[in-house]
Write an enzyme that holds these catalytic residues in place. Structure first.
Site, PDB file in Angstrom:
ATOM      1  N   HIS A 189       0.821  -1.202   0.000  1.00 18.29           N
ATOM      2  CA  HIS A 189       0.000   0.000   0.000  1.00 18.29           C
ATOM      3  C   HIS A 189       0.863   1.263   0.000  1.00 18.29           C
ATOM      4  CE1 HIS A 189      -3.720  -2.206   0.633  1.00 18.29           C
ATOM      5  NE2 HIS A 189      -3.171  -2.837   1.641  1.00 18.29           N
ATOM      6  N   HIS A 190       1.843   1.307  -0.901  1.00 16.68           N
ATOM      7  CA  HIS A 190       2.688   2.494  -0.998  1.00 16.68           C
ATOM      8  C   HIS A 190       3.416   2.513  -2.338  1.00 16.68           C
ATOM      9  CE1 HIS A 190       5.585  -0.494   0.598  1.00 16.68           C
ATOM     10  NE2 HIS A 190       6.453   0.152  -0.160  1.00 16.68           N
ATOM     11  N   ALA A 191       4.054   3.633  -2.607  1.00 15.34           N
ATOM     12  CA  ALA A 191       4.920   3.796  -3.780  1.00 15.34           C
ATOM     13  C   ALA A 191       6.197   4.465  -3.304  1.00 15.34           C
ATOM     14  CB  ALA A 191       4.241   4.664  -4.836  1.00 15.34           C
TER      15      ALA A 191
END
Length: 133
Positions: free
Chosen positions: A48-50
């Protein structure tokens, strides 16, 4: 979406198998950080991230898992279930990891040391970031 998987040679004999990964050869960057994810339940979604700059190679060295990729315009799902396949994830890519098999071990090779400022942890912020580049 351009998804890049590396397939690594498995060397071995009756004693077992060996997969070799070297900087700037099998890995398209200098590895500065290595970690692995394990003991993740099947119904748990991780990631759930970049990242703004970080690049990664993900290899499921035991079991299997799925990787969800999103570049802000397209989405894709990649199954990792072979010890000699590495998924290359460039920067500016939202990622999730899920559907971990029992005993799965996901190895991550990263191009940078940990830096919280490199993370984008909110999806709306990610969309805004990639649309304004």
């Amino acid at each position: 979406m351009n998804i890049k998987k590396y397939v690594y040679d498995i060397k071995g004999d009756e004693r077992g198998s060996l997969v070799v990964l070297e900087n700037m050869k099998e890995i398209p960057f200098e590895v500065k950080r290595v970690y692995y994810i394990t003991d993740t339940k099947n119904d748990v979604v991780r990631g759930h991230h970049a990242h703004k700059n970080l690049k990664q190679i993900l290899i499921c060295v035991h079991g299997s898992c799925k990787i969800g990729l999103d570049n802000g315009k397209e989405k894709a799902e990649v199954l990792l279930d072979k010890i000699n396949e590495g998924l290359y994830i460039e920067s500016d890519m939202w990622r999730t990891m899920y559907d971990f098999s029992e005993g799965a071990v996901l190895l991550v090779l990263a191009s940078e040391l940990y830096d919280e400022a490199d993370y984008i942890r909110n999806y709306d912020d990610f969309i805004s970031y990639v649309n304004n580049k």
